[in-house]
Design an enzyme around this catalytic site. Structure first.
Site, PDB file in Angstrom:
ATOM      1  CB  CYS A 124      45.089 -83.740 -47.475  1.00  0.00           C
ATOM      2  SG  CYS A 124      43.391 -83.133 -47.615  1.00  0.00           S
ATOM      3  CG  HIS A 139      39.058 -47.393 -28.037  1.00  0.00           C
ATOM      4  ND1 HIS A 139      39.045 -48.670 -27.525  1.00  0.00           N
ATOM      5  CD2 HIS A 139      38.116 -47.372 -29.023  1.00  0.00           C
ATOM      6  CE1 HIS A 139      38.145 -49.396 -28.167  1.00  0.00           C
ATOM      7  NE2 HIS A 139      37.561 -48.623 -29.082  1.00  0.00           N
TER       8      HIS A 139
END
Length: 654
Positions: A173, A65
Site C-alpha cells: 500500500c 466443562h
C-alpha cells in the site's frame, strides 16, 4: 468426535432457566449412558470450573466443562434452549449449550474437544444448522461431523495426490504500514479456511523479505493485492494470477483465492517476464487510465512518506527544544556547543529541513518510477528539483513526475539500432528525458504552477472565520472518506506540502488534517467499548488496538470496521471528521509536525482546544455508529475472521 456424542446426549427442547439446571439436565443424560458415575460429584466439578470464569461465548453459546474423576470417557452433550440460559457471555443468554466432560487427568482429550468444537462454532453455517435441526440424531451428526478442513477439500483434490493448492501473494500500500499487513493476514486466514497454502510477501515501507524462490516456483497461483507497483514482479510470471487493489485483499480474500484457483483450472497464466516498466505491469489488461494514474501517484506518495515523518518530526523537535526562532540559528557547521540545548535543537531542525527538502523531488521521481521503472528516476528527480527552484511546490512535483514518466515511455517506444540499445538506459534515456522535462518545467508549465501555488498559499494565509471552518469540514471529510486511501492521501499531502514554507494558514491546515485523521479509529474504539454487543468478537478486539492507532494518527485502524459495515461506518466517521476539522480551524489550532498524533501534543498551538475538537468528533462518530448499528440486529459472530485458536475468550474458557 462421533464416539463422544450420540442422539441420546442431545436435548433440542432443553427446559432450564439457570446454568445449574441446564448442566444437571444434560449430565443426567451422561449418567444414563454410563459416561458419568456420580451425578452430584460431577456437577460439583462443573460448578467449580464455572466459578473460576464464566463459560459463555458471544453468539448465544455456552460451553460448561470440566475434568472429573466421575467421568469414564470423553463425552459431549448438547442442549438447545428456546428461552436462553445465562452463562455470563457479554451479549446475553445462550441458546446453544454444550456440556463437555473429560476424565480426570485427560488434558489432551479435554483440550481436543474444546478446540475442535470452538473452531466449528466460528462457522455461522454450523451454528445456524444446529438452531434449525429437526431431530436429535441430525444435531448429533452435525456435531460429530468432520472438523473444519485443515488441508482443504477442494485444494487437495485440485492439486492431486493429497497436495493442497499453493498460492503466493504480494501485498503493498502507499504507506506500507496498515493495509499491507492487514491484507496479508486476511489472505492467510482465508487460505487456511479453504485448505489452501498461502505464503505472503509484504512489501512494506520498511522494505521486504523476498519469498523463497522454491516457494514461488512451487506455487499454483499468485495474488497481487497492491496500490503501488509490485517490486520484482517478474519473479511471479507464468502462473495463474489475480491482480487487485490492496483493499480487496482485506475485504474479500476468499473470493480472490477462488478466482485464482479457477484461473489455474482453466490453464490461464500470466505472460512471461519482460522488460516492461510498472505501467505495463501494474494491473489487469484493460485497466482504466484513472486506475493507473492513481497507482502512479500513490507510488510517489509511498516513497515520500518516510521523508515526511523523519524530516517533519525533527523540525518539530527542533522547535520544541529551541523555541520558535530556532529557524534563525546559524549553521551547526559554524557554531555548535555540545552542552547547549539550543545547539542540539538547531541540529535537529537543520537535519529535518534537509530531509524535508527531498519531499518534492522524491515525490516526482517515484511517480515517474511508477510509470517507467528505473529509467524514470533521473528525469523525475530533476523535474522535482526544478519544481522547488521555480517555487512550484507540491503541485509542481506531481506534474513533473507525470511529465518525466510520460517522456521516458515515449523515448522507449522509438525504434533504435541494436548497437545503441546497450547505452539507452544509462545514457540516452536519462539525457533526453531530463532535457525535455527541464525545458517544460523551466519554460512552459513551471511558472503557471508556481503562480497557482502562490495563490493557494496566500488564500490559506488569509483564511479566517467561516472560510476556515468550511475548509476544515472539507479536509475532515476527505481524511475520513477512505481511511488511508487516495482521497485521504491527497488531503494529507496537501497539508504536508504547506509545511515546506509554513505560515499561519498552512499550520492550521496541518492541525485540522491530523486531528480529523485520528477520529475514525478512536470513534470505533469508543463505540466498541460503549456498546460491545453491536460488534463481533473480532471487532471488539480490534477496538482495543484502535485506541493506540487513533492516538498515533493511523487512520487505517478503522479499516476492519469499515470493511465489515461500510454503509454505517464510513458516513459516521466522515461526520465526526468534519466536526473535528471545523472545530480545529475555528479554534485556530496550529501544528508544525506532519505526524505523531497525541504524542506531539506539546507542539500544537491551543492544545486543550485541539483535544476538545478531537473528542467532539470522536463522540459524534461513535454515537452515529451506535445509532445506525442499533437500527438492525446485533452483528453475527465469527465469520471466520479470527481463528478459534487465537480467540481470547475460547482460550480463557479452556
Amino acid at each position: 468426535m462421533s464416539r463422544m456424542i450420540t442422539a441420546d446426549l442431545v436435548d433440542l427442547d432443553l427446559a432450564a432457566d439457570t446454568k445449574e439446571a441446564a448442566a444437571r439436565s444434560l449430565a443426567e443424560r451422561m449418567v444414563a449412558r454410563g459416561r458419568v458415575t456420580d451425578l452430584d460429584g460431577f456437577l460439583a466439578d462443573v460448578a467449580a470450573r464455572e466459578a473460576q470464569m464464566p463459560t459463555g461465548l458471544d453468539g448465544g453459546i455456552g460451553i460448561p466443562h470440566c475434568r472429573s474423576s466421575h467421568v469414564t470417557e470423553p463425552t459431549l452433550a448438547f442442549g438447545r434452549s428456546a428461552a436462553g440460559v445465562d452463562f455470563g457471555a457479554p451479549d446475553g443468554p445462550a441458546d446453544l449449550i454444550f456440556l463437555i466432560a473429560a476424565p480426570a487427568g485427560a488434558d489432551d482429550a479435554h483440550l481436543t474437544i474444546l478446540s475442535s468444537l470452538a473452531r466449528r462454532l466460528m462457522d455461522e453455517e454450523f451454528t445456524g444448522a444446529l438452531r434449525s435441526s429437526a431431530s436429535p440424531g441430525e444435531a448429533a451428526a452435525l456435531i460429530a461431523g468432520e472438523e473444519a478442513p485443515e488441508e482443504g477439500t477442494g485444494g487437495a483434490e485440485a492439486a492431486g495426490a493429497g497436495v493442497p493448492f499453493r498460492i503466493v501473494a504480494v501485498t503493498s500500500c502507499p504507506t506500507g504500514i496498515a493495509h499491507t499487513y492487514m491484507a496479508a493476514e486476511s489472505l492467510e486466514k482465508a487460505g487456511h479456511a479453504a485448505g489452501v497454502e498461502v505464503a505472503v510477501e509484504t512489501q512494506g515501507s520498511a522494505g521486504f523479505t523476498r519469498l523463497d524462490p522454491a516457494v514461488v516456483a512451487a506455487a499454483d497461483g499468485v495474488i497481487f493485492a497492491h496500490d503501488v507497483p509490485v517490486r520484482e514482479k517478474e519473479r511471479f510470471a507464468g502462473k495463474a494470477t489475480v491482480d487487485v487493489g490492496v483493499k480487496a485483499g482485506i475485504n474479500r480474500p476468499a473470493e480472490l483465492i477462488a478466482e485464482v484457483r479457477e484461473k489455474a483450472a482453466r490453464g490461464e497464466v500470466s505472460a512471461p517476464a519482460t522488460a516492461a516498466g510498472p505501467l505495463d505491469k501494474a494491473g489487469e489488461p484493460g485497466e482504466g487510465y484513472g486506475t493507473k494514474l492513481r497507482k502512479w501517484l500513490m507510488s510517489g506518495v509511498s516513497y515520500m512518506v518516510p521523508f515526511v515523518a523523519a524530516g517533519g518530526l525533527l523540525i518539530a523537535l527542533g522547535f520544541a527544544i529551541g523555541g520558535w526562532d530556532i529557524d534563525k540559528a546559524p549553521s551547526v557547521t559554524e557554531h555548535f556547543a555540545w552542552g547547549q540545548a539550543d545547539s542540539w535543537a538547531a541540529l535537529m531542525f537543520q537535519i529535518g529541513g534537509l530531509a524535508f527538502s527531498f519531499l518534492v523531488p522524491v515525490l516526482a521521481g517515484y511517480i515517474s518510477y511508477g510509470m517507467a521503472d528505473r529509467p524514470g528516476l533521473v528525469p523525475g528527480f530533476v523535474g522535482g528539483a526544478i519544481a522547488l527552484t521555480v517555487n512550484a511546490g507540491f503541485l509542481g512535483g506531481l506534474v513533473a513526475g507525470l511529465l518525466a514518466g510520460g517522456t521516458v515511455l515515449a523515448v522507449q517506444r522509438v525504434r533504435i539500432p541494436a548497437v545503441l540499445r546497450g547505452i539507452m538506459p544509462v545514457v540516452v534515456i536519462p539525457l533526453l528525458s531530463s532535457i525535455v522535462v527541464g525545458f517544460l518545467m523551466f519554460l512552459v508549465v513551471g511558472k503557471p504552477i508556481a503562480s497557482l501555488q502562490k495563490a493557494l498559499t496566500d488564500w490559506l494565509s488569509g483564511l479566517s472565520g467561516a472560510n476556515a471552518v468550511i475548509l476544515g469540514v472539507i479536509l475532515g471529510l476527505m481524511m475520513c472518506f477512505d481511511l488511508g486511501g487516495p482521497v485521504n492521501k491527497v488531503a494529507y499531502a496537501f497539508a504536508v506540502g504547506g509545511l515546506a514554507n509554513p505560515n499561519e494558514g498552512s499550520l492550521k491546515v496541518m492541525a485540522a488534517v491530523m486531528a480529523a485523521g485520528m477520529v475514525p479509529p478512536l470513534a470505533m474504539a469508543l463505540a466498541t467499548a460503549v456498546r460491545g454487543r453491536l460488534f463481533t468478537r473480532t471487532e471488539r478486539e480490534n477496538g482495543k488496538a484502535a485506541w493506540v492507532l487513533g492516538a498515533s494518527f493511523i487512520s487505517e485502524g478503522a479499516i476492519p470496521f469499515a470493511a465489515a459495515d461500510p454503509l454505517r461506518v464510513i458516513p459516521a466517521t466522515m461526520a465526526g471528521g468534519a466536526v473535528t476539522g471545523a472545530l480545529s480551524m475555528a479554534f485556530e489550532c496550529t501544528l508544525r509536525a506532519p505526524h505523531g498524533g497525541l504524542f506531539v501534543l506539546p507542539l500544537i498551538g491551543n492544545p486543550l482546544l485541539y483535544l476538545l475538537a478531537i473528542i467532539a468528533g470522536t463522540i459524534v462518530s461513535a454515537g452515529l455508529v451506535i445509532l445506525l448499528k442499533g437500527l438492525r440486529k446485533p452483528a453475527p459472530e465469527g465469520g471466520g475472521a479470527v481463528p478459534a485458536a487465537a480467540d481470547p475468550q475460547v482460550t480463557v474458557a479452556a
